[in-house]
Scaffold this motif. Structure first.
Motif, mmCIF file in Angstrom:
data_model
loop_
_atom_site.group_PDB
_atom_site.id
_atom_site.type_symbol
_atom_site.label_atom_id
_atom_site.label_comp_id
_atom_site.label_asym_id
_atom_site.label_seq_id
_atom_site.Cartn_x
_atom_site.Cartn_y
_atom_site.Cartn_z
ATOM 1 N N UNK A 245 0.850 -1.183 0.000
ATOM 2 C CA UNK A 245 0.000 0.000 0.000
ATOM 3 C C UNK A 245 0.891 1.241 0.000
ATOM 4 N N UNK A 246 0.682 2.109 -0.989
ATOM 5 C CA UNK A 246 1.407 3.371 -1.094
ATOM 6 C C UNK A 246 0.394 4.512 -1.043
ATOM 7 N N UNK A 247 0.879 5.730 -0.852
ATOM 8 C CA UNK A 247 -0.003 6.884 -0.818
ATOM 9 C C UNK A 247 0.313 7.832 -1.958
ATOM 10 N N UNK A 248 -0.663 8.649 -2.342
ATOM 11 C CA UNK A 248 -0.446 9.659 -3.371
ATOM 12 C C UNK A 248 0.515 10.729 -2.863
ATOM 13 N N UNK A 249 1.287 11.336 -3.774
ATOM 14 C CA UNK A 249 2.266 12.355 -3.338
ATOM 15 C C UNK A 249 1.637 13.476 -2.537
ATOM 16 N N UNK A 250 0.416 13.903 -2.916
ATOM 17 C CA UNK A 250 -0.218 15.020 -2.208
ATOM 18 C C UNK A 250 -0.626 14.657 -0.784
ATOM 19 N N UNK A 262 8.355 0.894 -1.191
ATOM 20 C CA UNK A 262 7.608 -0.226 -1.761
ATOM 21 C C UNK A 262 8.263 -1.559 -1.419
ATOM 22 N N UNK A 263 7.441 -2.450 -0.872
ATOM 23 C CA UNK A 263 7.873 -3.807 -0.553
ATOM 24 C C UNK A 263 6.832 -4.768 -1.113
ATOM 25 N N UNK A 264 7.127 -5.492 -2.183
ATOM 26 C CA UNK A 264 6.122 -6.363 -2.809
ATOM 27 C C UNK A 264 5.626 -7.478 -1.902
ATOM 28 N N UNK A 265 6.360 -7.758 -0.821
ATOM 29 C CA UNK A 265 5.942 -8.815 0.107
ATOM 30 C C UNK A 265 5.381 -8.231 1.402
#
Length: 376
Positions: A245-250, A262-265
Motif C-alpha cells: 500500500x502506497x499513498x499519493x504524493x499530495x 515499496x515492498x512487494x511482500x
C-alpha cells in the motif's frame, strides 16, 4: 484464550426424514411423461449423473430427490423403450426446490440419448425469504478476500467500522451465523465466532428478511454457509497474492516516509485446497487452507520504550515500526462417508489462529506499547 476449533458431526441425512437443523441441502422434483400422449411414465429412473443419488417416479409420474448438496448437476431420465434424456446445468441451492420435468419419446434405436441444457426459472416459487445466494463459481471470480466482502455487496447488508455485518440496519449481534447446519454465533458477543475461508465455501446464503423458524436466535439476518465436499477425482488449487500500500504524493505529508518504501511482500496471502476420494466407494475429503500476512501501512517511530517514565527519557532506537500488522491462519476440512445410498455422515473441522495489533495514534512514538491481540 479460546480454542476456536469446531468439530461437529453434522447429522445423518435421511432421504425421507426432515431434520430440525438449518438447511444444508436442496431438492430436485419433477414429472416424467410420454412426449406424444402426455401420459405419466411409472417407475422411470431419475438419476444424478456421476453421483449415487436418484429416485423412481410414482403412479402419476412424479419423483423427488432429497438432500442434494448445493452445486451444478446433470440429471438423466431412463425408461425401457424410451430415449434416455439428459438435462445439464441444473443448479441446486440450499433450502430451495429445483424442478426438472422430462418428456420422453419412443426410442428409434437402443442407446439413444437426448441432451438438454437447463434454463434458470425467472421466479423461485418456493423462496419464502428475502435472500441472496452466492455460489462457489461466483466467489472464485469475484475480487474479494473474505465472505464479509461478498456480503456487503448485497442489498440490505452493511459493514460496521469493526468489520462486523449489519442486516437491515440491525445490530451485528442480531445476525445468526451457520456453517454446515451448525450455529457458530459467538455466545457472548453475538457476532461471528470463527471465520471460514472463501475457497472452502460451496454456497453462501444471505437471508435478510422473513426467514424460517429453523434459523433460531436470528433477529436481523442469517448467514448460512455450506462448505465444499470431496470430489470423486483428485483435484487441487493454489493461489498466491502479494502487494503493498502506497499513498499519493499530495497525501505524503500526513504519513511517515516509510509508507512510500515499496515492498512487494508487505502484504501477501496464500490459499490452497485439495479434494479427492479416500476410498473409491464412499469416503471423500476436502481440505482448504488460507494464510494471510499484512505488515501494515500505518507507521510510528520508536522514540520511547514502554518503560520510559517521562518525555525527556528517550531510550528508543528511532526505528519506524508498523502499528497495524496482522497475521491470520485458517484451516478447514470436511470428510464425507456414504453409509448407504440414502444416508451420509459428515465430519467438519475448522481452525482459526490470528495475531494482530490495532492502530493507536497515542502510541505512535511508543509502538512497543500497543498490545498484541490473539484469536485462537
Amino acid at each position: 484464550m479460546l480454542k476456536k476449533l469446531v468439530l461437529s458431526f453434522l447429522f445423518l441425512q435421511f432421504l425421507l426424514i426432515n431434520t430440525l437443523f438449518p438447511a444444508t441441502t436442496g431438492k430436485i422434483v419433477g414429472r416424467v411423461v410420454d412426449k406424444e400422449t402426455g401420459e405419466p411414465l411409472v417407475a422411470a429412473n431419475i438419476v444424478i449423473k456421476d453421483a449415487a443419488m436418484g429416485a423412481a417416479t410414482d403412479a402419476d409420474g412424479y419423483y423427488v430427490i432429497l438432500n442434494v448438496p448445493p452445486g451444478e448437476y446433470a440429471l438423466q431420465a431412463i425408461y425401457i423403450g424410451y430415449t434416455t434424456q439428459e438435462v445439464k446445468g441444473i443448479k441446486v441451492k440450499v433450502g430451495l426446490t429445483t424442478r426438472v420435468d422430462f418428456e420422453l419419446k419412443t426410442a428409434s434405436f437402443e442407446g439413444e440419448t437426448v441432451v438438454v441444457i437447463a434454463k434458470r426459472p425467472m421466479i423461485q416459487k418456493d423462496a419464502t425469504a428475502t435472500a441472496a445466494i452466492v455460489s462457489a463459481e461466483e466467489i472464485e471470480v469475484a475480487p474479494v478476500e473474505t465472505f464479509q466482502d461478498i456480503a456487503q455487496t448485497k442489498a440490505g447488508v452493511n459493514v460496521g467500522p469493526d468489520g462486523s455485518l449489519h442486516f437491515r440496519g440491525g445490530r451485528s449481534e442480531e445476525v445468526a451465523y451457520i456453517v454446515d447446519g451448525v450455529t457458530v454465533t459467538d455466545a457472548i458477543s453475538g457476532g461471528l465466532s470463527i471465520d471460514v475461508s472463501t475457497n472452502a465455501i460451496e454456497e453462501l446464503s444471505l437471508i435478510t428478511g422473513a426467514f424460517n423458524a429453523e434459523y433460531g436466535q436470528a433477529m436481523s439476518g442469517v448467514v448460512n454457509i455450506v462448505t465444499k465436499e470431496g470430489s470423486a477425482d483428485f483435484s487441487g488449487n493454489l493461489l498466491v497474492q502479494t502487494g503493498d500500500i502506497l499513498t499519493n504524493p499530495e497525501n505524503s505529508q500526513y504519513f511517515l516516509s516509510e509508507i512510500n518504501k515499496f515492498n512487494p511482500l508487505n502484504t501477501y496471502k496464500i490459499e490452497a485446497g485439495l479434494s479427492g476420494p479416500i476410498t473409491k466407494e464412499n469416503i471423500t475429503f476436502n481440505i482448504s487452507s488460507r494464510y494471510m500476512n499484512d505488515d501494515g501501512y500505518l507507521y510510528g517511530q520508536r522514540i520511547h520504550s514502554p518503560t520510559d517514565i517521562d518525555d525527556s527519557v528517550r531510550t528508543g532506537d528511532g526505528a519506524f515500526i508498523s502499528l497495524n500488522p496482522e497475521q491470520r491462519l485458517n484451516l478447514q476440512g470436511k470428510l464425507k462417508m456414504g453409509l448407504t445410498n440414502s444416508i451420509n455422515l459428515y465430519l467438519t473441522g475448522i481452525h482459526e489462529n490470528s495475531k494482530y495489533q490495532i492502530y493507536n495514534h497515542t502510541r505512535s512514538k511508543v509502538p512497543d506499547g500497543i498490545p498484541w491481540r490473539y484469536n485462537k
